[in-house]
Design a protein around this motif. Structure first.
Motif, PDB file in Angstrom:
ATOM      1  N   GLN A  91      28.222  61.135  40.667  1.00 16.56           N
ATOM      2  CA  GLN A  91      27.789  62.513  40.896  1.00 16.56           C
ATOM      3  C   GLN A  91      27.711  63.270  39.577  1.00 16.56           C
ATOM      4  N   ALA A  92      28.692  63.039  38.708  1.00 15.74           N
ATOM      5  CA  ALA A  92      28.701  63.711  37.404  1.00 15.74           C
ATOM      6  C   ALA A  92      27.492  63.286  36.583  1.00 15.74           C
ATOM      7  N   LEU A  93      27.117  62.025  36.668  1.00 17.66           N
ATOM      8  CA  LEU A  93      25.942  61.552  35.924  1.00 17.66           C
ATOM      9  C   LEU A  93      24.643  62.137  36.466  1.00 17.66           C
ATOM     10  N   ILE A  94      24.681  62.634  37.682  1.00 18.24           N
ATOM     11  CA  ILE A  94      23.500  63.286  38.255  1.00 18.24           C
ATOM     12  C   ILE A  94      23.503  64.773  37.924  1.00 18.24           C
ATOM     13  N   VAL A  95      24.659  65.435  38.058  1.00 20.26           N
ATOM     14  CA  VAL A  95      24.748  66.891  37.911  1.00 20.26           C
ATOM     15  C   VAL A  95      24.677  67.337  36.443  1.00 20.26           C
ATOM     16  N   LEU A  96      25.448  66.696  35.575  1.00 20.74           N
ATOM     17  CA  LEU A  96      25.574  67.177  34.200  1.00 20.74           C
ATOM     18  C   LEU A  96      24.279  67.156  33.391  1.00 20.74           C
ATOM     19  N   PRO A  97      23.420  66.143  33.526  1.00 25.06           N
ATOM     20  CA  PRO A  97      22.143  66.223  32.789  1.00 25.06           C
ATOM     21  C   PRO A  97      21.248  67.375  33.250  1.00 25.06           C
ATOM     22  N   VAL A  98      21.431  67.834  34.456  1.00 20.12           N
ATOM     23  CA  VAL A  98      20.669  68.988  34.940  1.00 20.12           C
ATOM     24  C   VAL A  98      21.297  70.289  34.427  1.00 20.12           C
ATOM     25  N   ILE A  99      22.615  70.295  34.329  1.00 18.45           N
ATOM     26  CA  ILE A  99      23.338  71.498  33.917  1.00 18.45           C
ATOM     27  C   ILE A  99      23.141  71.796  32.434  1.00 18.45           C
ATOM     28  N   PHE A 100      23.036  70.780  31.587  1.00 20.05           N
ATOM     29  CA  PHE A 100      22.907  71.010  30.150  1.00 20.05           C
ATOM     30  C   PHE A 100      21.683  71.860  29.796  1.00 20.05           C
ATOM     31  N   PRO A 101      20.470  71.503  30.259  1.00 19.86           N
ATOM     32  CA  PRO A 101      19.326  72.378  29.948  1.00 19.86           C
ATOM     33  C   PRO A 101      19.461  73.760  30.591  1.00 19.86           C
ATOM     34  N   LEU A 102      20.089  73.818  31.764  1.00 25.77           N
ATOM     35  CA  LEU A 102      20.317  75.108  32.401  1.00 25.77           C
ATOM     36  C   LEU A 102      21.224  75.973  31.535  1.00 25.77           C
ATOM     37  N   GLY A 103      22.241  75.376  30.931  1.00 23.09           N
ATOM     38  CA  GLY A 103      23.134  76.106  30.031  1.00 23.09           C
ATOM     39  C   GLY A 103      22.391  76.644  28.820  1.00 23.09           C
ATOM     40  N   LEU A 104      21.493  75.859  28.262  1.00 26.31           N
ATOM     41  CA  LEU A 104      20.708  76.328  27.117  1.00 26.31           C
ATOM     42  C   LEU A 104      19.820  77.510  27.499  1.00 26.31           C
ATOM     43  N   VAL A 105      19.180  77.407  28.653  1.00 22.29           N
ATOM     44  CA  VAL A 105      18.303  78.491  29.107  1.00 22.29           C
ATOM     45  C   VAL A 105      19.114  79.751  29.427  1.00 22.29           C
ATOM     46  N   LEU A 106      20.264  79.586  30.090  1.00 19.24           N
ATOM     47  CA  LEU A 106      21.119  80.737  30.389  1.00 19.24           C
ATOM     48  C   LEU A 106      21.600  81.420  29.116  1.00 19.24           C
ATOM     49  N   THR A 107      21.972  80.642  28.113  1.00 17.02           N
ATOM     50  CA  THR A 107      22.435  81.213  26.846  1.00 17.02           C
ATOM     51  C   THR A 107      21.313  81.984  26.157  1.00 17.02           C
ATOM     52  N   LEU A 108      20.123  81.389  26.096  1.00 16.44           N
ATOM     53  CA  LEU A 108      18.980  82.092  25.500  1.00 16.44           C
ATOM     54  C   LEU A 108      18.673  83.375  26.262  1.00 16.44           C
ATOM     55  N   ALA A 109      18.674  83.297  27.588  1.00 10.84           N
ATOM     56  CA  ALA A 109      18.354  84.474  28.401  1.00 10.84           C
ATOM     57  C   ALA A 109      19.416  85.557  28.244  1.00 10.84           C
ATOM     58  N   TYR A 110      20.678  85.168  28.219  1.00 10.80           N
ATOM     59  CA  TYR A 110      21.785  86.123  28.112  1.00 10.80           C
ATOM     60  C   TYR A 110      21.688  86.909  26.807  1.00 10.80           C
ATOM     61  N   PHE A 111      21.628  86.199  25.685  1.00 17.28           N
ATOM     62  CA  PHE A 111      21.619  86.883  24.390  1.00 17.28           C
ATOM     63  C   PHE A 111      20.318  87.650  24.164  1.00 17.28           C
ATOM     64  N   THR A 112      19.197  87.098  24.603  1.00 14.04           N
ATOM     65  CA  THR A 112      17.922  87.796  24.432  1.00 14.04           C
ATOM     66  C   THR A 112      17.886  89.071  25.264  1.00 14.04           C
ATOM     67  N   PHE A 113      18.305  88.984  26.515  1.00 13.14           N
ATOM     68  CA  PHE A 113      18.277  90.154  27.386  1.00 13.14           C
ATOM     69  C   PHE A 113      19.193  91.261  26.865  1.00 13.14           C
ATOM     70  N   PHE A 114      20.442  90.929  26.593  1.00 11.30           N
ATOM     71  CA  PHE A 114      21.394  91.962  26.185  1.00 11.30           C
ATOM     72  C   PHE A 114      21.078  92.536  24.805  1.00 11.30           C
ATOM     73  N   HIS A 115      20.724  91.683  23.847  1.00  9.14           N
ATOM     74  CA  HIS A 115      20.386  92.208  22.519  1.00  9.14           C
ATOM     75  C   HIS A 115      19.082  92.993  22.550  1.00  9.14           C
ATOM     76  N   GLY A 116      18.115  92.530  23.333  1.00  8.98           N
ATOM     77  CA  GLY A 116      16.836  93.231  23.411  1.00  8.98           C
ATOM     78  C   GLY A 116      16.904  94.531  24.190  1.00  8.98           C
ATOM     79  N   THR A 117      17.778  94.612  25.177  1.00  5.27           N
ATOM     80  CA  THR A 117      17.881  95.802  26.011  1.00  5.27           C
ATOM     81  C   THR A 117      18.808  96.851  25.410  1.00  5.27           C
ATOM     82  N   TRP A 118      20.039  96.451  25.090  1.00  6.80           N
ATOM     83  CA  TRP A 118      21.042  97.416  24.626  1.00  6.80           C
ATOM     84  C   TRP A 118      21.511  97.171  23.191  1.00  6.80           C
ATOM     85  N   GLY A 119      21.132  96.037  22.605  1.00  7.56           N
ATOM     86  CA  GLY A 119      21.631  95.722  21.276  1.00  7.56           C
ATOM     87  C   GLY A 119      23.062  95.226  21.295  1.00  7.56           C
TER      88      GLY A 119
END
Length: 171
Positions: A91-119
């Motif tokens: 199960q871990a070999l199925i879930v974790l490869p999907v989670i890694f790109p999701l983590g990268l996208v979430l990190t990009l979205a988080y920092f871009t949204f907050f820095h772009g909106t409120w600094g």
């Protein structure tokens, strides 16, 4: 009691307490102070405050990602007829490869949204830090996105890009 005067016309009624001789006898400053830009007047966040804000932001992102990991395991366990028979490691070999790109996208979205909106990200809000451009204006979303990509580049070689801030003189 202070007297309130209303100034009308181009020539205000100046107070008679000062004479021309008093003004001329005052020492002049040796060097005129130049008007400093907003960047020069700003207090820059220190290395440790910025590190704690980044740690808090990373913790928030990690908690959010943990929710997705748990949901992924629950989906595999409860989703199919044969899901319960799949071992945990599989199960871990199925879930974790999907989670890694999701983590990268979430990190990009988080920092871009907050820095772009409120600094500020949530961690920076708590520690009273704000990201601005060198002329004092707020970041645009494109610059916030470039900054978020820069975070990944700074983190790649053992986080040396972030540690370099602590070694530089202007932090």
């Amino acid at each position: 009691r202070d007297e309130i005067r209303i100034v009308t016309g181009p020539h205000p009624d100046y107070d008679q307490k000062f004479s021309l001789q008093d003004v001329l006898s005052e020492e002049e400053p040796e060097e005129e102070e130049k008007e400093k830009s907003a960047w020069d007047r700003a207090l820059r966040g220190g290395f440790w405050l910025r590190s704690m804000a980044m740690a808090l932001d990373s913790l928030l992102l990690l908690l959010l990602l943990a929710i997705f990991v748990v949901l992924g395991f629950l989906t595999l366990t409860l989703g199919g007829t044969g899901g319960r028979e799949v071992p945990f490691l599989r199960q871990a070999l199925i879930v974790l490869p999907v989670i890694f790109p999701l983590g990268l996208v979430l990190t990009l979205a988080y920092f871009t949204f907050f820095h772009g909106t409120w600094g500020q990200t949530i961690g920076k809000m708590i520690f009273g830090l704000q990201v601005v451009r060198t002329d004092g204006r707020p970041l645009t979303f494109s610059r916030a996105l470039a900054r978020a990509f820069g975070y990944f580049l700074s983190a790649l070689p053992f986080s040396l890009g972030f540690l370099w801030v602590g070694l530089s003189s202007d932090k």
